[in-house]
Design an enzyme around this catalytic site. Structure first.
Site, PDB file in Angstrom:
ATOM      1  CD  GLU A 139      -3.192   0.544   0.530  1.00  0.00           C
ATOM      2  OE1 GLU A 139      -2.729   1.442  -0.196  1.00  0.00           O
ATOM      3  OE2 GLU A 139      -4.402   0.445   0.794  1.00  0.00           O
ATOM      4  CG  ASP A 140      -1.052   4.851  -1.238  1.00  0.00           C
ATOM      5  OD1 ASP A 140      -1.727   4.116  -0.475  1.00  0.00           O
ATOM      6  OD2 ASP A 140      -1.581   5.735  -1.943  1.00  0.00           O
ATOM      7  CG  ASP A 147      -5.864   8.343   6.613  1.00  0.00           C
ATOM      8  OD1 ASP A 147      -5.240   8.975   7.466  1.00  0.00           O
ATOM      9  OD2 ASP A 147      -6.907   8.775   6.102  1.00  0.00           O
ATOM     10  CG  PHE A 192      -4.244  15.067   2.042  1.00  0.00           C
ATOM     11  CD1 PHE A 192      -5.016  13.931   2.240  1.00  0.00           C
ATOM     12  CD2 PHE A 192      -3.889  15.422   0.746  1.00  0.00           C
ATOM     13  CE1 PHE A 192      -5.436  13.160   1.166  1.00  0.00           C
ATOM     14  CE2 PHE A 192      -4.313  14.659  -0.343  1.00  0.00           C
ATOM     15  CZ  PHE A 192      -5.088  13.527  -0.119  1.00  0.00           C
ATOM     16  NE  ARG A 217      -2.548   8.744  -9.047  1.00  0.00           N
ATOM     17  CZ  ARG A 217      -3.216   8.228  -8.014  1.00  0.00           C
ATOM     18  NH1 ARG A 217      -2.567   7.796  -6.959  1.00  0.00           N
ATOM     19  NH2 ARG A 217      -4.528   8.147  -8.045  1.00  0.00           N
TER      20      ARG A 217
HETATM   21  P1  IMP Z   1      -7.570   4.330   4.803  1.00  0.00           P
HETATM   22  O1  IMP Z   1      -8.588   3.323   4.343  1.00  0.00           O
HETATM   23  O2  IMP Z   1      -8.222   5.472   5.537  1.00  0.00           O
HETATM   24  O3  IMP Z   1      -6.435   3.723   5.604  1.00  0.00           O
HETATM   25  O4  IMP Z   1      -6.984   5.057   3.538  1.00  0.00           O
HETATM   26  C1  IMP Z   1      -6.241   4.451   2.610  1.00  0.00           C
HETATM   27  C2  IMP Z   1      -6.244   5.241   1.325  1.00  0.00           C
HETATM   28  O5  IMP Z   1      -6.615   6.630   1.470  1.00  0.00           O
HETATM   29  C3  IMP Z   1      -4.812   5.262   0.810  1.00  0.00           C
HETATM   30  O6  IMP Z   1      -4.507   4.103   0.067  1.00  0.00           O
HETATM   31  C4  IMP Z   1      -4.809   6.533  -0.002  1.00  0.00           C
HETATM   32  O7  IMP Z   1      -5.265   6.274  -1.309  1.00  0.00           O
HETATM   33  C5  IMP Z   1      -5.778   7.454   0.688  1.00  0.00           C
HETATM   34  N1  IMP Z   1      -5.061   8.410   1.569  1.00  0.00           N
HETATM   35  C6  IMP Z   1      -5.077   8.461   2.916  1.00  0.00           C
HETATM   36  N2  IMP Z   1      -4.306   9.461   3.374  1.00  0.00           N
HETATM   37  C7  IMP Z   1      -3.784  10.064   2.277  1.00  0.00           C
HETATM   38  C8  IMP Z   1      -2.876  11.180   2.091  1.00  0.00           C
HETATM   39  O8  IMP Z   1      -2.372  11.819   3.019  1.00  0.00           O
HETATM   40  N3  IMP Z   1      -2.592  11.482   0.795  1.00  0.00           N
HETATM   41  C9  IMP Z   1      -3.095  10.814  -0.277  1.00  0.00           C
HETATM   42  N4  IMP Z   1      -3.924   9.768  -0.140  1.00  0.00           N
HETATM   43  C10 IMP Z   1      -4.262   9.393   1.126  1.00  0.00           C
END
Ligand code: IMP
Length: 183
Positions: A98-99, A102, A151, A164
């Protein structure tokens, strides 16, 4: 584009160093095994392409694309699979790449979904982790950097499909998305 950036949080040079270390750790932990690396589109592609070139074990690559419902900087937790794996996970050791983690909702969903397909093992790897934002508990086995609740964009991460290609992990100025919300 540079005007939209508040600060560089993690430089390209620091990312390179850390990705090398992560590659060494993963190669050591999976020595003698074959890996199926599951990249999560689109955010993980740049990290994944650098990471796999640091791995010294045999591996296959496949991708999933998911989308989470929510506004443009946070998720609602409902996850939808837009693109599924093309290979079967039976008899495979899976590494989800994963990138960023969050709230943890996306990774939790992916783990549950892939675990139900009964691979030999499953672990998670993320370039970035924002632990302060976690809503559900999820195990991250390999993490590049823990970051504060900003963010961020760049090195694969986007805001509204932009930024990106930036080589560093950058903090976006809040007015960029605040302005957009007003439109
Ligand atoms: P989660 O389900 O809330 O853990 O979010 C995961 C997804 O939200 C990541 O794979 C990202 O695509 C997006 N995301 C969460 N935080 C950021 C950020 O700071 N920048 C860009 N994308 C984010």
């Amino acid at each position: 584009m540079q005007d939209d950036i508040a600060q560089i949080l993690v430089s390209a040079a620091d990312i390179r160093r850390r990705v090398k270390e992560m590659g060494r750790d993963i190669s050591r932990d999976y020595a003698g095994k074959e890996l199926l690396v599951v990249g999560i589109l689109k955010g993980a592609i740049i990290f994944l392409s650098d990471l796999v070139r640091e791995l010294s074990i045999p591996l296959q690559l496949d991708f999933m694309a998911v989308s989470s419902y929510g506004d443009d900087t946070s998720t609602s937790g409902a996850v939808r699979i837009l693109k599924d794996l093309e290979v079967s996970v039976e008899d495979k050791h899976l590494l989800i790449v994963e990138d960023i983690v969050d709230t943890g909702l996306t990774l939790k969903y992916l783990l549950e979904n892939l675990r139900a397909r009964q691979p030999l093992s499953i672990r998670t790897c993320t370039l970035l982790d924002k632990p302060e934002r976690r809503q559900v508990e999820v195990k991250v086995d390999y993490c590049g950097f823990c970051i504060p609740d900003y963010f961020v964009v760049g090195y694969g991460l986007d805001y509204s499909q932009m930024y990106r290609h930036l080589p560093d992990i950058c903090v976006l100025k809040p007015e960029v998305y605040e302005q957009r919300r007003k439109k």
